[in-house]
Design a protein around this motif. Structure first.
Motif, PDB file in Angstrom:
ATOM      1  N   LEU A  72       0.828  -1.209   0.000  1.00 16.06           N
ATOM      2  CA  LEU A  72       0.000   0.000   0.000  1.00 16.06           C
ATOM      3  C   LEU A  72       0.860   1.255   0.000  1.00 16.06           C
ATOM      4  O   LEU A  72       0.558   2.228  -0.701  1.00 16.06           O
ATOM      5  CB  LEU A  72      -0.940  -0.008   1.209  1.00 16.06           C
ATOM      6  N   VAL A  73       1.948   1.246   0.770  1.00 16.07           N
ATOM      7  CA  VAL A  73       2.872   2.385   0.765  1.00 16.07           C
ATOM      8  C   VAL A  73       3.408   2.615  -0.644  1.00 16.07           C
ATOM      9  O   VAL A  73       3.434   3.756  -1.140  1.00 16.07           O
ATOM     10  CB  VAL A  73       4.045   2.141   1.746  1.00 16.07           C
ATOM     11  N   GLU A  74       3.837   1.535  -1.318  1.00 17.59           N
ATOM     12  CA  GLU A  74       4.395   1.667  -2.664  1.00 17.59           C
ATOM     13  C   GLU A  74       3.349   2.163  -3.666  1.00 17.59           C
ATOM     14  O   GLU A  74       3.657   2.980  -4.544  1.00 17.59           O
ATOM     15  CB  GLU A  74       4.983   0.330  -3.122  1.00 17.59           C
ATOM     16  N   ALA A  75       2.123   1.679  -3.531  1.00 16.44           N
ATOM     17  CA  ALA A  75       1.062   2.133  -4.441  1.00 16.44           C
ATOM     18  C   ALA A  75       0.763   3.613  -4.230  1.00 16.44           C
ATOM     19  O   ALA A  75       0.536   4.353  -5.198  1.00 16.44           O
ATOM     20  CB  ALA A  75      -0.196   1.293  -4.220  1.00 16.44           C
ATOM     21  N   LEU A  76       0.779   4.062  -2.987  1.00 19.72           N
ATOM     22  CA  LEU A  76       0.553   5.487  -2.698  1.00 19.72           C
ATOM     23  C   LEU A  76       1.706   6.336  -3.221  1.00 19.72           C
ATOM     24  O   LEU A  76       1.488   7.444  -3.735  1.00 19.72           O
ATOM     25  CB  LEU A  76       0.364   5.691  -1.196  1.00 19.72           C
ATOM     26  N   LEU A 273      -3.081   1.537   6.935  1.00 22.54           N
ATOM     27  CA  LEU A 273      -2.666   0.758   5.766  1.00 22.54           C
ATOM     28  C   LEU A 273      -2.694  -0.721   6.121  1.00 22.54           C
ATOM     29  O   LEU A 273      -1.767  -1.260   6.726  1.00 22.54           O
ATOM     30  CB  LEU A 273      -1.262   1.183   5.313  1.00 22.54           C
ATOM     31  N   GLY A 274      -3.797  -1.369   5.766  1.00 29.47           N
ATOM     32  CA  GLY A 274      -3.968  -2.785   6.078  1.00 29.47           C
ATOM     33  C   GLY A 274      -5.389  -3.210   5.808  1.00 29.47           C
ATOM     34  O   GLY A 274      -6.259  -2.378   5.530  1.00 29.47           O
ATOM     35  N   PRO A 275      -5.669  -4.514   5.889  1.00 27.17           N
ATOM     36  CA  PRO A 275      -7.022  -5.004   5.617  1.00 27.17           C
ATOM     37  C   PRO A 275      -8.033  -4.467   6.634  1.00 27.17           C
ATOM     38  O   PRO A 275      -7.754  -4.412   7.829  1.00 27.17           O
ATOM     39  CB  PRO A 275      -6.876  -6.525   5.752  1.00 27.17           C
ATOM     40  N   GLY A 276      -9.192  -4.068   6.144  1.00 23.33           N
ATOM     41  CA  GLY A 276     -10.256  -3.633   7.043  1.00 23.33           C
ATOM     42  C   GLY A 276      -9.997  -2.274   7.661  1.00 23.33           C
ATOM     43  O   GLY A 276      -9.233  -1.463   7.135  1.00 23.33           O
TER      44      GLY A 276
END
Length: 303
Positions: A72-76, A273-276
């Motif tokens: 998620l960090v990389e996608a952001l 940044l994580g599921p849910g």
């Protein structure tokens, strides 16, 4: 805006986690592929397809959550949401999420952090298999009341998640006795479906072996503040960070304290940044005025 990144702990995992990130972000996909190559088993497939029984194993779900958080960090970053002009002010993670926070802050690189979290998960699962432990959530009670219950039944407080939400941990029979007594006294207590007594003395074998494992790994000063579970405050010296990570295996997670410290240090917005949205829920329970966004999948990046 002073941005704080929040990283998930064990229990947040769910089958399908990261699938849309992998499909639609080249940067996130690279992290998942790198993880499979480093670990030597198909973590990505287990994340996407399960089965749930395999994903929930401590030795699997801990690296899975680490990879998902950093994907998620990389996608952001790929989208320009995180970068030199929009760098986080700080990071914090719940239990294993602290390792993800360290990696996000550059304390060690992605592969090193993955090896660390994989070994931590392996050692903790081993400790679970050689002890008989359990955990329970106590709701609506102050810390002093929970401390008294722990002393009475020889168990330990494992997580201070939010006001009125404290997790206790210990030998299964002792936790069961504490749960029964608390219910008789009109307390709201929920036994948790976990593999063992995390953040208690039953994890001592994992702590000792983890300390040896970490002793040869180089830690760097973080690029931004990292709040640690065992202190509830920011640490920056490499040896302090290493010691905090070791101690955390058998010590309570001071999550509420970490969140309050981040706000006191100037954090004005949290990105989970994580599921849910477990951490967002804990934040709302602590202070409804705090601004929290939860990012789990690629479609969330438009928030």
């Amino acid at each position: 805006m002073a941005l704080a990144l929040l990283f998930s702990g064990q229990g947040a995992q769910k089958v399908g986690m990261g699938r849309s990130l992998y499909a639609q972000s080249a940067a996130a996909r690279a992290r998942f592929d790198e993880a499979d190559a480093t670990l030597g088993y198909p973590l990505t497939r287990i994340c996407f397809e399960g089965p749930e029984e395999e994903l929930t194993q401590t030795k699997i779900c801990q690296p899975a959550l680490y990879v998902h958080g950093l994907a998620l960090v990389e996608a952001l970053r790929e989208q320009g949401r995180l970068g030199p002009a929009s760098a986080p002010a700080c990071a914090l993670g719940l239990s294993l999420g602290e390792i993800t926070a360290y990696a996000a802050a550059g304390v060690f690189d992605f592969q090193t952090g993955l090896r660390i979290v994989a070994e931590r998960g392996r050692l903790m699962q081993q400790a679970c298999e050689t002890t008989v432990g359990s955990m329970a959530a106590i709701l609506g009670e102050p810390r002093e009341g929970v401390a008294a219950l722990c002393a009475e039944f020889d168990i330990e407080a494992a997580n201070f998640n939010a006001p009125g939400q404290i997790i206790v941990s210990g030998e299964k029979a002792k936790v069961a006795a504490a749960v029964a007594a608390a219910k008789e006294r009109g307390k709201k207590v929920i036994p948790l479906n976990v593999a063992g007594a995390y953040h208690s003395r039953l994890m001592e074998s994992a702590r000792a072996a983890f300390a040896v494992f970490l002793s040869d790994i180089e830690f760097s000063r973080p690029a931004f503040a990292v709040f640690t579970n065992t202190t509830g405050r920011a640490l920056a010296e490499p040896e302090e960070l290493r010691a905090a990570l070791v101690r955390q295996v058998v010590s309570p997670v001071l999550w509420e304290d970490c969140m309050r410290s981040a706000v006191a240090a100037g954090a004005s917005e949290f990105w989970e940044l994580g599921p849910g949205s477990v951490l967002a829920g804990l934040a709302r329970r602590t202070d409804k005025a705090w601004a929290v966004k939860s990012f789990s999948e690629f479609e969330d990046l438009a928030k």
